[in-house]
Structures are given as structure tokens and as C-alpha cells.
Design a protein around this motif. Structure first.
Motif, short mmCIF file in Angstrom:
data_model
loop_
_atom_site.label_atom_id
_atom_site.label_comp_id
_atom_site.label_asym_id
_atom_site.label_seq_id
_atom_site.Cartn_x
_atom_site.Cartn_y
_atom_site.Cartn_z
N ARG A 393 111.02 22.97 -87.33
CA ARG A 393 111.64 24.30 -87.20
C ARG A 393 110.73 25.35 -87.82
NH1 ARG A 393 113.97 26.48 -91.65
NH2 ARG A 393 114.49 25.14 -93.43
N SER A 397 112.15 33.24 -89.62
CA SER A 397 112.68 33.71 -88.35
C SER A 397 111.87 34.89 -87.84
CB SER A 397 114.16 34.12 -88.52
OG SER A 397 114.66 34.70 -87.33
N TYR A 398 111.82 35.05 -86.52
CA TYR A 398 111.10 36.15 -85.91
C TYR A 398 112.06 37.25 -85.45
CZ TYR A 398 106.65 33.74 -86.07
OH TYR A 398 105.49 33.13 -86.51
N ARG A 401 117.67 34.85 -83.12
CA ARG A 401 117.68 33.49 -82.60
C ARG A 401 116.99 33.43 -81.24
NH1 ARG A 401 120.39 28.85 -83.71
NH2 ARG A 401 120.54 27.37 -81.99
N ASP A 404 113.30 33.30 -81.75
CA ASP A 404 112.88 32.01 -82.28
C ASP A 404 112.86 30.94 -81.18
OD1 ASP A 404 112.78 33.29 -84.68
OD2 ASP A 404 114.62 32.41 -85.49
N SER A 437 119.78 25.78 -86.62
CA SER A 437 118.71 26.73 -86.33
C SER A 437 117.83 26.20 -85.20
CB SER A 437 117.88 26.98 -87.58
OG SER A 437 117.29 25.76 -88.02
#
Length: 470
Positions: A393, A397-398, A401, A404, A437
Motif C-alpha cells: 500500500r 495518500s495522494y 481514494r 490512490d 485502504s
């Protein structure tokens, strides 16, 4: 009529008080009103003109049968695999190293397993054409159940024709409305569907957090003391996985056993990832921790990972398993497992019993792959080092969701184009209780080509190259 007669008798004899006669008179008048009044009123109706009907038809817009999806939806963009899922597979016409299969013991392409399936196909045909209770029970089904029970060292076993339906049928067979189920929040989707079908009172505890679980058990114990009559008829269950599908973590089974006896609850153990993986002989997490299997009330697992077949099984004490033969919906109402798949599972069990070294080989290669994937910029390995299902993972985070998921999709595509087959974990986002995630999911097999430093360098280089460029 009765009121009128009683009123006349009381009035004629003069024995009733005045208020009683008044009340009787009011009742008589109310009854007369109900008899002669209309039960409904006709409403005025105005029919539409043909022109008005045409206008309404033109304005009406039907709702779509399915919601609109984007062109990037995974259901519309899939990879095509050619040939058997061995250590190398052909994805979209390109040969790749297989990091995407859950064929843990490499038995899908085993010649003995294929020969057993072919011999069964010639003898029994393709399918059974009925559930187990209606001419769907073949001798190979009984043999497989007997072999599974002996292999797991339990009294009895029962097989289902679909792996997902196994635990999803077993839970509602025992837990009903009003019962209480304590379940890990990282439980797989099959467990979630079983809990939903049971209509029980669900209490989630933090992933592998025994302190949080004991807190819930203490709260329930306090509630039971307030209403002991209800507590006597309420069943309590703990549902966990041996190796968690969504995280790759192992459950702390010894601590769960202590809580079981302390608070008098039953334990259901889902071992689809740990069966045929953990333990000296592949019997799962109970053998891994050296725990008496009788301490577990019900063990469930599918045969689609280690046994190179389809379907699933439950094992435990005879009175527990026999209950499922009348209450397990997936057992009672689904066509039974095709005999060729049962024969393949029996042969896979033979290989597991005759070659116990394959489990040590699998664990050793899992640890080497786990070490090889450490230190990749921007990605973090999730899961136990001996788990054949590892998760990669994003460390950060970018922004959302969606972003990502798109980035992980690009990583997967980038690796596939360069000869390494990965798969991206997919979830029904609107139905998951605790949505994991975004991550990629890798599977290992003990029958891969020896994991050389060249493979390690290739994996590391590809991941690093991707993050350097993007």
C-alpha cells in the motif's frame, strides 16, 4: 342488536341508572349511523386527453437498469490470462512472473491432480444436477469429507460447492436474531455477508486488538447481569480469520482462546488463507500455535487456494457439522460440488500428506519475497512475513481514494508491461463495513522457480523506477 335488547330490558325494568341508559342510547345511535353511512366516498375523476397522455409519455425518462460507470472501471478493463497459472503466466500475450495467483502450493498444474480430475470426469460426468440432499451426494463427496476430517483431526467435515458461500452459510446456521457476534473489523467480505444474513447483533472490535475485544466482552457481561433471563438464551460468538484476507496479518489465537473460556463465548475460525499454509503439516493456525483443535468451535476454509479445486469445507465436532446439513443454506439449496473437483481436492490432500516439506518451502520463499520488497520508496509491505498473501500500500495518500487507486493501477500496469504480474485489491466500497485502504495484493507459491537475486533486483528496480519517473 344485543345493545338494543339490553337497553329495552333495563329501561322497562327501571333498574339501570340514568347515566347507563344514556351511554346505551349513544351506542345504539352510533351503530345505526355506521349501518346506514357509506363506507367510502366516490372521488371525482378526470380522464386525460390523448394529447396530454402523449405529452406525459414524451417527458418521461426511464431510469437506467444499472448506474452509469466510467470507461476506467475495472469491469470494463481487465487483463486476459492464457494458459495455466504456474510460476509464469501469459497476460495479454506477454509472459510474466506470477505474483498474482493464490495457487499457494502450485497444484493447479500438477499432473497427478489433473489425472485424478480427468478419471473422475470419465466416471461421473461433469456435474451432479442436484443438492446433496436430493441425489447430489456421490461417493467422492463422502470420501473427501472423511479425508478432510482426518487431516484436520476433527470428528467430521462438510463440503460446500462454493468457497465464498461456506462461511457465509455457516454463520447464519448457528447465529440468529438476538444473538451477539464479536467480529474483527478487518474481516473479509464473505464473513460480512454471513453476519448480514444472520441478523444478529454485530459488535466490531479493532483489528487484532484483544484489549478492545475484552472491553466489549466486559460490557456485554454487565448487560447480561442486568437481564439474566435474556442472557440465558442469548448465544455469543467470536468470528476471526487465521490469516486475514484484507491485511495479511495473523490472528492472536492463544489470547482469543483465553477470552473464550473467560467470558463463555464460541469461536468461529475462517482459515481460507491459513489452511495448507501454516503449521508443520499445513493444518492451519491451530497447528501453527500448537492449540488443541477442539478449543475451536468451528473451522471454515475454502479449497480454492491450497487444494487446487473449488468449494469449501467446515470441520468440527459431529453435532456441530450435522446441524449444517439441515441449516446451511449453501449446502441445502446449491448443487453439490462436481465430482471431478472433489477428486482433485482428494489428490491434493494426498500430495500435502506425502510431501510435508512443501509448507516449509512455501514459508521460506514468502519470507525471502517479504524481505525483497522492503525499502521500496513510497510503498509499504503489509502482512506477516510468512503469509503467502502480501499487501503493498502507499505510504502517503495522494489526496483522495480515487487518486490512490489510479496510482496503484498505473503501478500494476507498469509492472505487467515489464514482465511482473500483480493484481490490485478490489472492494465493494458501498457495502464494506470497514473499507481497507487502496493496495495491491501479491500471492506466492512454493513451486515457483527458485527466487534468485535477479528476480529480487527486477522487482525492486521496477518499483523504484516507477516512483522515480512518476
Amino acid at each position: 342488536f344485543v345493545c338494543c335488547i339490553s337497553f329495552w330490558i333495563l329501561f322497562s325494568q327501571g333498574k339501570a341508572p340514568a347515566y347507563h341508559l344514556i351511554l346505551e342510547g349513544i351506542l345504539i345511535l352510533w351503530i345505526i349511523r355506521l349501518i346506514f353511512s357509506k363506507t367510502y366516498k366516490l372521488q371525482e375523476r378526470s380522464d386525460l386527453t390523448p394529447k396530454e397522455k402523449e405529452e406525459l409519455i414524451e417527458e418521461w425518462q426511464p431510469e437506467p437498469l444499472v448506474p452509469p460507470v466510467s470507461k476506467d472501471h475495472p469491469a470494463l478493463n481487465y487483463n486476459i490470462v492464457s494458459g495455466p497459472p504456474t510460476h509464469k503466466i501469459v497476460v495479454n500475450g506477454k509472459e510474466c512472473i506470477n505474483f498474482a495467483s493464490f495457487n499457494f502450493l502450485g497444484l493447479l498444474d500438477n499432473e497427478k491432480v489433473k489425472s485424478a480430475a480427468q478419471a473422475s470426469l470419465k466416471k461421473y460426468g461433469v456435474g451432479t444436477c442436484g443438492p446433496r440432499g436430493f441425489y447430489g451426494t456421490f461417493d467422492v463427496h463422502l470420501e473427501l469429507e472423511d479425508r478432510l476430517a482426518k487431516f484436520m483431526r476433527t470428528e467430521e467435515a462438510i463440503i460446500y460447492s462454493y468457497g465464498f458461500a461456506t462461511i457465509a452459510s455457516a454463520i447464519p446456521a448457528y447465529s440468529k436474531r438476538g444473538d451477539i457476534v464479536f467480529v474483527d473489523e478487518a474481516a473479509c467480505f464473505a464473513i460480512q455477508k454471513g453476519l448480514q444474513a444472520s441478523r444478529s447483533n454485530i459488535k466490531l472490535f479493532k483489528h487484532n486488538d484483544m484489549t478492545d475485544l475484552e472491553r466489549l466482552l466486559k460490557e456485554q457481561e454487565t448487560e447480561d447481569q442486568k437481564n439474566p433471563r435474556k442472557a440465558r438464551v442469548t448465544r455469543r460468538f467470536i468470528v476471526v480469520e487465521g490469516l486475514y484476507m484484507n491485511t495479511g496479518d495473523i490472528c492472536p489465537l492463544p489470547e482469543l482462546i483465553k477470552l473464550k473460556y473467560k467470558y463463555k463465548v464460541r469461536i468461529f475460525l475462517e482459515e481460507s488463507l491459513s489452511f495448507g499454509v501454516l503449521g508443520e503439516h499445513g493444518r492451519g493456525i491451530t497447528e501453527h500455535f500448537g492449540i488443541n483443535i477442539d478449543d475451536i468451535d468451528l473451522i471454515s476454509a475454502n479449497m480454492e487456494n491450497s487444494l487446487a479445486s473449488i468449494g469449501g469445507f467446515c470441520c468440527g465436532r459431529s453435532f456441530i457439522i450435522d446441524h449444517q446439513r439441515l441449516s446451511g443454506q449453501g449446502y441445502c439449496f446449491s448443487a453439490s460440488l462436481p465430482p471431478l473437483l472433489a477428486a482433485a481436492a482428494i489428490e491434493a490432500l494426498n500430495i500435502m500428506e506425502d510431501n510435508p516439506d512443501i509448507f516449509q518451502t512455501l514459508r521460506a520463499k514468502c519470507k525471502r519475497i517479504h524481505r525483497a520488497l522492503q525499502g521500496i520508496s513510497g510503498l509499504r509491505v503489509v502482512g506477516e512475513s510468512f503469509s503467502p498473501a502480501l499487501h503493498l500500500r502507499l505510504e502517503d495518500s495522494y489526496g483522495s481514494r480515487e487518486n490512490d487507486v489510479k496510482l496503484l493501477k498505473r503501478i500494476v500496469d507498469y509492472c505487467v508491461n515489464r514482465g511482473i504480474a500483480l493484481t490490485q485489491a478490489r472492494y465493494l466500497e458501498k457495502e464494506e463495513k470497514c473499507l481497507p485502504s487502496p493496495r495491491t495484493r501479491t500471492g506466492q507459491s512454493c513451486f515457483w522457480i527458485p527466487f534468485s537475486s535477479n528476480y529480487k533486483n527486477k522487482c525492486f528496480t521496477l518499483y523504484s523506477e516507477f516512483h522515480f519517473r512518476y
